[in-house]
Write a protein that holds these residues in place. Structure first.
Motif, PDB file in Angstrom:
ATOM      1  N   GLU A 300      49.018  43.974  43.304  1.00 35.17           N
ATOM      2  CA  GLU A 300      48.931  43.813  44.758  1.00 35.17           C
ATOM      3  C   GLU A 300      47.783  44.640  45.334  1.00 35.17           C
ATOM      4  O   GLU A 300      47.043  44.161  46.209  1.00 35.17           O
ATOM      5  CB  GLU A 300      50.269  44.219  45.396  1.00 35.17           C
ATOM      6  CG  GLU A 300      50.487  43.673  46.797  1.00 35.17           C
ATOM      7  CD  GLU A 300      49.868  44.546  47.865  1.00 35.17           C
ATOM      8  OE1 GLU A 300      49.767  44.100  49.015  1.00 35.17           O
ATOM      9  OE2 GLU A 300      49.468  45.687  47.551  1.00 35.17           O
ATOM     10  N   GLU A 301      47.605  45.862  44.856  1.00 34.40           N
ATOM     11  CA  GLU A 301      46.580  46.744  45.402  1.00 34.40           C
ATOM     12  C   GLU A 301      45.168  46.330  44.974  1.00 34.40           C
ATOM     13  O   GLU A 301      44.187  46.822  45.538  1.00 34.40           O
ATOM     14  CB  GLU A 301      46.845  48.189  44.981  1.00 34.40           C
ATOM     15  CG  GLU A 301      48.109  48.807  45.578  1.00 34.40           C
ATOM     16  CD  GLU A 301      47.997  49.093  47.067  1.00 34.40           C
ATOM     17  OE1 GLU A 301      46.942  48.783  47.660  1.00 34.40           O
ATOM     18  OE2 GLU A 301      48.965  49.617  47.650  1.00 34.40           O
ATOM     19  N   GLN A 302      45.053  45.442  43.995  1.00 30.82           N
ATOM     20  CA  GLN A 302      43.725  44.961  43.623  1.00 30.82           C
ATOM     21  C   GLN A 302      43.182  43.972  44.644  1.00 30.82           C
ATOM     22  O   GLN A 302      42.033  43.540  44.547  1.00 30.82           O
ATOM     23  CB  GLN A 302      43.757  44.340  42.219  1.00 30.82           C
ATOM     24  CG  GLN A 302      43.879  45.373  41.117  1.00 30.82           C
ATOM     25  CD  GLN A 302      43.668  44.811  39.728  1.00 30.82           C
ATOM     26  OE1 GLN A 302      42.660  44.161  39.459  1.00 30.82           O
ATOM     27  NE2 GLN A 302      44.616  45.067  38.835  1.00 30.82           N
ATOM     28  N   GLY A 303      44.004  43.649  45.637  1.00 32.81           N
ATOM     29  CA  GLY A 303      43.515  42.805  46.718  1.00 32.81           C
ATOM     30  C   GLY A 303      42.371  43.449  47.474  1.00 32.81           C
ATOM     31  O   GLY A 303      41.453  42.765  47.949  1.00 32.81           O
ATOM     32  N   SER A 304      42.389  44.779  47.603  1.00 31.25           N
ATOM     33  CA  SER A 304      41.321  45.486  48.317  1.00 31.25           C
ATOM     34  C   SER A 304      40.196  45.916  47.394  1.00 31.25           C
ATOM     35  O   SER A 304      39.258  46.578  47.835  1.00 31.25           O
ATOM     36  CB  SER A 304      41.901  46.725  49.026  1.00 31.25           C
ATOM     37  OG  SER A 304      42.459  47.629  48.086  1.00 31.25           O
ATOM     38  N   VAL A 305      40.294  45.552  46.114  1.00 29.10           N
ATOM     39  CA  VAL A 305      39.263  45.942  45.145  1.00 29.10           C
ATOM     40  C   VAL A 305      38.691  44.689  44.472  1.00 29.10           C
ATOM     41  O   VAL A 305      37.621  44.214  44.826  1.00 29.10           O
ATOM     42  CB  VAL A 305      39.840  46.913  44.085  1.00 29.10           C
ATOM     43  CG1 VAL A 305      38.714  47.431  43.194  1.00 29.10           C
ATOM     44  CG2 VAL A 305      40.561  48.077  44.745  1.00 29.10           C
ATOM     45  N   VAL A 306      39.435  44.128  43.524  1.00 32.46           N
ATOM     46  CA  VAL A 306      38.942  42.977  42.763  1.00 32.46           C
ATOM     47  C   VAL A 306      38.798  41.734  43.641  1.00 32.46           C
ATOM     48  O   VAL A 306      37.757  41.068  43.632  1.00 32.46           O
ATOM     49  CB  VAL A 306      39.870  42.696  41.561  1.00 32.46           C
ATOM     50  CG1 VAL A 306      39.526  41.358  40.920  1.00 32.46           C
ATOM     51  CG2 VAL A 306      39.749  43.813  40.527  1.00 32.46           C
ATOM     52  N   LEU A 307      39.834  41.413  44.419  1.00 34.18           N
ATOM     53  CA  LEU A 307      39.737  40.223  45.276  1.00 34.18           C
ATOM     54  C   LEU A 307      38.710  40.420  46.388  1.00 34.18           C
ATOM     55  O   LEU A 307      38.061  39.464  46.826  1.00 34.18           O
ATOM     56  CB  LEU A 307      41.103  39.876  45.864  1.00 34.18           C
ATOM     57  CG  LEU A 307      42.184  39.434  44.875  1.00 34.18           C
ATOM     58  CD1 LEU A 307      43.405  38.905  45.622  1.00 34.18           C
ATOM     59  CD2 LEU A 307      41.670  38.384  43.907  1.00 34.18           C
ATOM     60  N   ALA A 308      38.562  41.670  46.842  1.00 33.77           N
ATOM     61  CA  ALA A 308      37.535  41.953  47.847  1.00 33.77           C
ATOM     62  C   ALA A 308      36.139  41.714  47.260  1.00 33.77           C
ATOM     63  O   ALA A 308      35.249  41.182  47.942  1.00 33.77           O
ATOM     64  CB  ALA A 308      37.657  43.396  48.328  1.00 33.77           C
ATOM     65  N   MET A 309      35.958  42.096  46.007  1.00 37.50           N
ATOM     66  CA  MET A 309      34.673  41.849  45.341  1.00 37.50           C
ATOM     67  C   MET A 309      34.452  40.351  45.149  1.00 37.50           C
ATOM     68  O   MET A 309      33.344  39.834  45.360  1.00 37.50           O
ATOM     69  CB  MET A 309      34.663  42.571  43.994  1.00 37.50           C
ATOM     70  CG  MET A 309      33.293  42.625  43.335  1.00 37.50           C
ATOM     71  SD  MET A 309      32.099  43.643  44.235  1.00 37.50           S
ATOM     72  CE  MET A 309      32.700  45.285  43.863  1.00 37.50           C
ATOM     73  N   PHE A 310      35.503  39.638  44.761  1.00 39.83           N
ATOM     74  CA  PHE A 310      35.411  38.187  44.592  1.00 39.83           C
ATOM     75  C   PHE A 310      35.073  37.517  45.928  1.00 39.83           C
ATOM     76  O   PHE A 310      34.272  36.573  45.974  1.00 39.83           O
ATOM     77  CB  PHE A 310      36.736  37.648  44.049  1.00 39.83           C
ATOM     78  CG  PHE A 310      36.702  36.212  43.624  1.00 39.83           C
ATOM     79  CD1 PHE A 310      36.464  35.872  42.302  1.00 39.83           C
ATOM     80  CD2 PHE A 310      36.900  35.189  44.545  1.00 39.83           C
ATOM     81  CE1 PHE A 310      36.423  34.542  41.899  1.00 39.83           C
ATOM     82  CE2 PHE A 310      36.857  33.855  44.159  1.00 39.83           C
ATOM     83  CZ  PHE A 310      36.623  33.533  42.831  1.00 39.83           C
ATOM     84  N   PHE A 329      39.280  38.921  54.750  1.00 37.98           N
ATOM     85  CA  PHE A 329      40.345  38.517  53.831  1.00 37.98           C
ATOM     86  C   PHE A 329      41.413  39.608  53.680  1.00 37.98           C
ATOM     87  O   PHE A 329      42.538  39.316  53.272  1.00 37.98           O
ATOM     88  CB  PHE A 329      39.764  38.163  52.460  1.00 37.98           C
ATOM     89  CG  PHE A 329      39.014  36.866  52.453  1.00 37.98           C
ATOM     90  CD1 PHE A 329      39.671  35.663  52.277  1.00 37.98           C
ATOM     91  CD2 PHE A 329      37.636  36.841  52.645  1.00 37.98           C
ATOM     92  CE1 PHE A 329      38.992  34.459  52.282  1.00 37.98           C
ATOM     93  CE2 PHE A 329      36.937  35.645  52.658  1.00 37.98           C
ATOM     94  CZ  PHE A 329      37.614  34.450  52.478  1.00 37.98           C
ATOM     95  N   GLN A 330      41.068  40.852  54.024  1.00 39.71           N
ATOM     96  CA  GLN A 330      42.046  41.934  53.926  1.00 39.71           C
ATOM     97  C   GLN A 330      43.163  41.786  54.961  1.00 39.71           C
ATOM     98  O   GLN A 330      44.198  42.457  54.864  1.00 39.71           O
ATOM     99  CB  GLN A 330      41.351  43.293  54.087  1.00 39.71           C
ATOM    100  CG  GLN A 330      40.340  43.603  52.999  1.00 39.71           C
ATOM    101  CD  GLN A 330      40.937  43.528  51.613  1.00 39.71           C
ATOM    102  OE1 GLN A 330      41.975  44.131  51.341  1.00 39.71           O
ATOM    103  NE2 GLN A 330      40.302  42.772  50.715  1.00 39.71           N
ATOM    104  N   SER A 331      42.961  40.921  55.933  1.00 37.44           N
ATOM    105  CA  SER A 331      44.014  40.662  56.921  1.00 37.44           C
ATOM    106  C   SER A 331      45.089  39.726  56.384  1.00 37.44           C
ATOM    107  O   SER A 331      46.153  39.581  56.999  1.00 37.44           O
ATOM    108  CB  SER A 331      43.418  40.051  58.199  1.00 37.44           C
ATOM    109  OG  SER A 331      42.698  41.021  58.932  1.00 37.44           O
TER     110      SER A 331
END
Length: 488
Positions: A300-310, A329-331
């Protein structure tokens, strides 16, 4: 005024408005800053960033999140033994505000790490005590308590939802430092409201420490803190002298601490003479649930790291002539929580005693977490790693993982209180925060492996392993339920 007679805020105590509004602005500042922090670190200097390499930027973002949850242990102690909840929350907010102000200044990496230190300390002082103060607004038998916490959670998620939209747009479209300035303004607004309104509306018990340090204890505490600081200084001094002091090494040390602390707590609970046989059995039951929570938060916390990079590098962001800031997208995280919460609340009420046990809910939550990463394999398999894909894939991934969060996060909070030994109730609640700290510390190492060339395998392996672990949890669930000794 009797606590039950205070109905000034839509039938709730007036202090709930103060605390919810304060938490709204604190989350606004935190998630606003976090929405652009990764981009600020790895964007080139010519684009207003610091020019870090991607792996380091992702690792720092993850370890920062870990430190925020680790610091919550400090906040509970300071409120209980030194200042009381009211002052601890205010001082925490001041630290957070100055942390954002420092980051708003163009002083490079020195400002970045100073800001992180200030915000970590401030969040640790503020966040755990807000919830405790909300609980203090009600008597134990007050039926309004659960709905009061629901209002608090709604305030948290509204702040988290709005922040990336405003701070993200200003930071990515205008200037990163202006974005961080807006985060500082948000915290300042929350502090002003908290100070002037809180003096009238908050529980007076929160203005003093419930278990203040006794004569002589303060000196002993100062000595322990001094020795701890000295030990840290010696370790880092030796590392610097021998040429081993680096950002990577600091991250490794924090990772070790975040993993070691939960282990130490479990050993203490299981060996303490204050814990009865039944309570010890429940602690054993809590261990696999804790590990499941760590695995869930790691995704879940990779949303602000890996998914943010994607989102920034591999997502088609142009829509009808408008370019969507990747930070928006962080919203999605708080948006789906807001949308799902009423459904899950009604579902559990309707099922009543027929609802799944806590271990089974954890199992389902892990499955959804794993599927959220497996979803990301689809566009990569269809279009390859070097083609911009529809933003709807990210929306779908967040929509799936947030189902998992509603199955694990509130359930985890509840089951933690139920399985906690009587002598260690508060410290057991700290364990729940430590699950997220351990997860993000683990992420600080894991996300270094994520690159555009291997991301198909990255999403597949991490997602697939998570689903397999959920299957394992299914098989041991009967044993966990037996160890829970009557707790559902």
């Amino acid at each position: 005024m009797n606590k039950k007679d205070d109905t000034a805020f839509f039938g709730q105590p007036r202090g709930l408005a103060t605390l919810s509004f304060t938490e709204f602005w604190e989350r606004f500042s935190y998630y606003g800053m976090k929405a652009i922090l990764l981009y600020y670190m790895y964007f080139a200097v010519s684009k207003g960033g610091l020019g870090m390499d991607r792996a380091t930027a992702m690792s720092v973002t993850a370890i920062y999140g870990s430190l925020v949850f680790l610091s919550s242990i400090i906040g509970g102690f300071v409120a209980d033994r030194i200042w009381g909840g009211h002052r601890t929350v205010f001082v925490g907010g001041v630290f957070i505000m100055f942390g954002h102000i420092v980051l708003a200044l163009p002083f490079g990496e020195a400002a970045l790490f100073t800001s992180i230190a200030l915000i970590v300390i401030g969040t640790g002082l503020l966040k755990p005590n807000i919830s405790e103060m909300v609980g203090g607004l009600y008597k134990e038998d007050d039926v309004r308590r659960d709905s009061g916490f629901s209002i608090l959670v709604m305030g948290i998620n509204l702040g988290s939802f709005i922040a990336p939209l405003l701070v993200g747009w200003l930071g990515q479209r205008v200037n990163f430092h202006l974005g961080f300035s807006l985060a500082a303004v948000g915290m300042a607004i929350g502090l002003l409201f908290y100070w002037f309104d809180g003096n009238r509306s908050l529980n007076k018990d929160d203005f003093k420490a419930p278990d203040p340090l006794q004569p002589g204890e303060g000196a002993a505490l100062a000595v322990k803190i001094g020795l701890g600081v000295l030990a840290v200084a010696v370790v880092f001094g030796i590392m610097g002298f021998t040429g081993h002091l680096s950002l990577k090494m600091v991250i490794n040390i924090i990772t070790f601490v975040a993993v070691f602390l939960p282990i130490a707590y479990f050993v203490m609970f299981l060996t303490s003479k204050k814990v009865s046989t039944v309570e010890r059995s429940r602690v054993w039951a809590y261990i696999p649930l804790f590990l499941a929570a760590v695995i869930f938060w790691a995704i879940e916390e990779q949303g602000s790291v890996v998914l943010a990079m994607f989102a920034q590098n591999q997502t088609r962001l142009s829509l009808m002539g408008f370019t969507i800031p990747a930070s928006w997208f962080q919203s999605l995280n708080p948006l789906f929580i807001i949308l799902y919460t009423p459904f899950f609340a009604r579902l559990w009420m309707k099922l009543g005693k027929r609802q799944p046990s806590s271990p089974k809910k954890f199992t389902y939550g892990l499955i959804f977490a794993g599927l959220s990463f497996i979803v990301m394999m689809i566009p990569l398999g269809l279009f390859g790693a070097h083609t911009l894909v529809s933003p709807l894939w990210l929306v779908l991934s967040w929509a799936v993982v947030e189902i998992g969060e509603l199955l694990i996060s509130p359930v985890g909070l509840s089951v933690t209180t139920k399985l906690a030994p009587r002598a260690y109730r508060s410290q057991m609640m700290s364990m729940w925060f430590l699950s997220d700290a351990a997860a993000q510390a683990f992420n600080a190492q894991l996300v270094k492996l994520y690159t555009p060339d291997n991301e198909f395998l990255y999403f597949g392996i991490v997602g697939g392993v998570t689903v397999l672990l959920a299957v394992l949890l299914i098989f041991i669930t009967p044993r966990i339920e037996k160890l829970m000794a009557g707790v559902n």
